[in-house]
Design a protein around this motif. Sequence first.
Motif, PDB file in Angstrom:
ATOM      1  N   THR A   1      -6.573  -4.766   7.452  1.00  0.00           N
ATOM      2  CA  THR A   1      -7.629  -5.333   6.621  1.00  0.00           C
ATOM      3  C   THR A   1      -7.067  -6.422   5.716  1.00  0.00           C
ATOM      4  O   THR A   1      -7.641  -7.513   5.588  1.00  0.00           O
ATOM      5  CB  THR A   1      -8.288  -4.241   5.750  1.00  0.00           C
TER       6      THR A   1
ATOM      7  N   GLU B   1      -8.695   6.696  12.105  1.00  0.00           N
ATOM      8  CA  GLU B   1      -8.442   5.272  11.852  1.00  0.00           C
ATOM      9  C   GLU B   1      -7.326   4.740  12.741  1.00  0.00           C
ATOM     10  O   GLU B   1      -7.468   3.670  13.361  1.00  0.00           O
ATOM     11  CB  GLU B   1      -8.074   5.067  10.388  1.00  0.00           C
TER      12      GLU B   1
ATOM     13  N   PRO C   1      -7.327   1.186  -1.619  1.00  0.00           N
ATOM     14  CA  PRO C   1      -8.490   1.461  -0.763  1.00  0.00           C
ATOM     15  C   PRO C   1      -9.728   1.758  -1.605  1.00  0.00           C
ATOM     16  O   PRO C   1      -9.643   2.392  -2.657  1.00  0.00           O
ATOM     17  CB  PRO C   1      -8.054   2.695   0.034  1.00  0.00           C
TER      18      PRO C   1
ATOM     19  N   ILE D   1      -5.371  -0.127   6.865  1.00  0.00           N
ATOM     20  CA  ILE D   1      -5.740  -0.903   5.689  1.00  0.00           C
ATOM     21  C   ILE D   1      -4.858  -2.149   5.547  1.00  0.00           C
ATOM     22  O   ILE D   1      -5.269  -3.148   4.962  1.00  0.00           O
ATOM     23  CB  ILE D   1      -5.660  -0.030   4.415  1.00  0.00           C
TER      24      ILE D   1
ATOM     25  N   PHE E   1       0.868  -1.173   0.000  1.00  0.00           N
ATOM     26  CA  PHE E   1       0.000   0.000   0.000  1.00  0.00           C
ATOM     27  C   PHE E   1       0.900   1.217   0.000  1.00  0.00           C
ATOM     28  O   PHE E   1       1.840   1.308   0.798  1.00  0.00           O
ATOM     29  CB  PHE E   1      -0.902   0.022   1.231  1.00  0.00           C
TER      30      PHE E   1
ATOM     31  N   ARG F   1     -10.963  -0.866  10.034  1.00  0.00           N
ATOM     32  CA  ARG F   1     -10.529  -1.740   8.953  1.00  0.00           C
ATOM     33  C   ARG F   1     -11.007  -1.143   7.625  1.00  0.00           C
ATOM     34  O   ARG F   1     -12.061  -1.514   7.103  1.00  0.00           O
ATOM     35  CB  ARG F   1     -11.070  -3.165   9.128  1.00  0.00           C
ATOM     36  N   PRO F   2     -10.259  -0.200   7.051  1.00  0.00           N
ATOM     37  CA  PRO F   2     -10.660   0.409   5.781  1.00  0.00           C
ATOM     38  C   PRO F   2     -10.852  -0.656   4.697  1.00  0.00           C
ATOM     39  O   PRO F   2     -10.071  -1.606   4.590  1.00  0.00           O
ATOM     40  CB  PRO F   2      -9.490   1.337   5.448  1.00  0.00           C
ATOM     41  N   GLU F   3     -11.875  -0.480   3.903  1.00  0.00           N
ATOM     42  CA  GLU F   3     -12.206  -1.471   2.876  1.00  0.00           C
ATOM     43  C   GLU F   3     -11.212  -1.418   1.724  1.00  0.00           C
ATOM     44  O   GLU F   3     -10.762  -0.347   1.315  1.00  0.00           O
ATOM     45  CB  GLU F   3     -13.619  -1.219   2.363  1.00  0.00           C
ATOM     46  N   ILE F   4     -10.886  -2.594   1.188  1.00  0.00           N
ATOM     47  CA  ILE F   4      -9.961  -2.710   0.057  1.00  0.00           C
ATOM     48  C   ILE F   4     -10.765  -2.976  -1.210  1.00  0.00           C
ATOM     49  O   ILE F   4     -11.678  -3.809  -1.224  1.00  0.00           O
ATOM     50  CB  ILE F   4      -8.947  -3.842   0.298  1.00  0.00           C
TER      51      ILE F   4
END
Length: 345
Positions: free
Chosen positions: A282, A242, A221, A279, A195, A249-252
């Motif tokens: 995640t 965050e 993300p 992330i 990332f 848990r930020p969405e991927i």
Amino acid sequence: MRKYLSVIFMIFAFAVLSAVTALGAEGGKTVVMQIDNPVITVDGAGRNIDESNTVPTIINDRTYIPVRGLIEAIGGSAQRDNDTKTAVLNYGSDEIRLTIDSTTAYYNNAAVEIDTAPVIVNGRTMLPARFIAESFGFDVEWDSESKTITISETAGEVSTETTTAEETTELTTAEVTEADIENEGDGSKILVAYFSNTGNTESVANTIAEVTGGDIFEIQPSDPYTEEDLNYNVDDCRANNEQNDPAARPEIANSVENMEDYDIVFIGYPIWWGDAPKIICTFMESYDFTDKTVIPFCTSGGSGISTSENTLKSLADANWLDGQRFDRGVSEESIDEWLTELGIN
């Protein structure tokens, strides 16, 4: 913040500091400081940090240390210019300049962005512990139970962490050595997942993939981060919220379709506020890493990788190898040297 005023506790704390310091003494100079404790130990010898009984402290989840006490303990020097609010630190041939309330530091005249600014507490300059120590070539370890910061010369390569029997068993079964990687042979399939918001980590990831012949995967993300999202000076910015939320848990947006095919997985990320971006958590919780060798790497302006490593290790059972922190603009030769040490390239 809770103050440790009990005489009995202070005696106990001093004993802990001395014991931990002794573990690293043979490997080079070792300095131990403890939150809210005015005693500093240098190679097992304890003394007050300064005549004012200044203590290390935690501000906004960052560990700050009295700069003069540490620098003089490792054999360096520190000067403070009250007019410019600048601290100048020297150790050997290296120099660090920092300005109060500024996240731009200068290491040997090269600008470096750090994740937390120096502050003044009770008339004393307090600086971020990890950036200072690691810039001068020292290892930094944090023990959350005893609230101690152990700073030791890297040349000795002697660990100052205490390990329980249960933790030793976990390390024996969960981690592998560089030789284990080498013995896997050329048939191992490698994935380099990363990332990157500014391109620094992306550059390192691409070099690793090129050198190892691995596949590359960018963790994207679903809701891309903006410059405003990463403005940590704003208390309620997205990244602050965050990083301060253990459950975040930020969405991927994308996924690795064939994760089961990979034997070795590199995971790369920038350091945000001393840790991996949420992330990455995640990502770790989205796949089964059992029986895979996982190797983290990060980019940062000063913070080390140890905190983020511990975070990721708590999220996945895997064969973990020690990770590596890289500066912005790290050379391909440096990356290749690290991979050679791992036995992968």
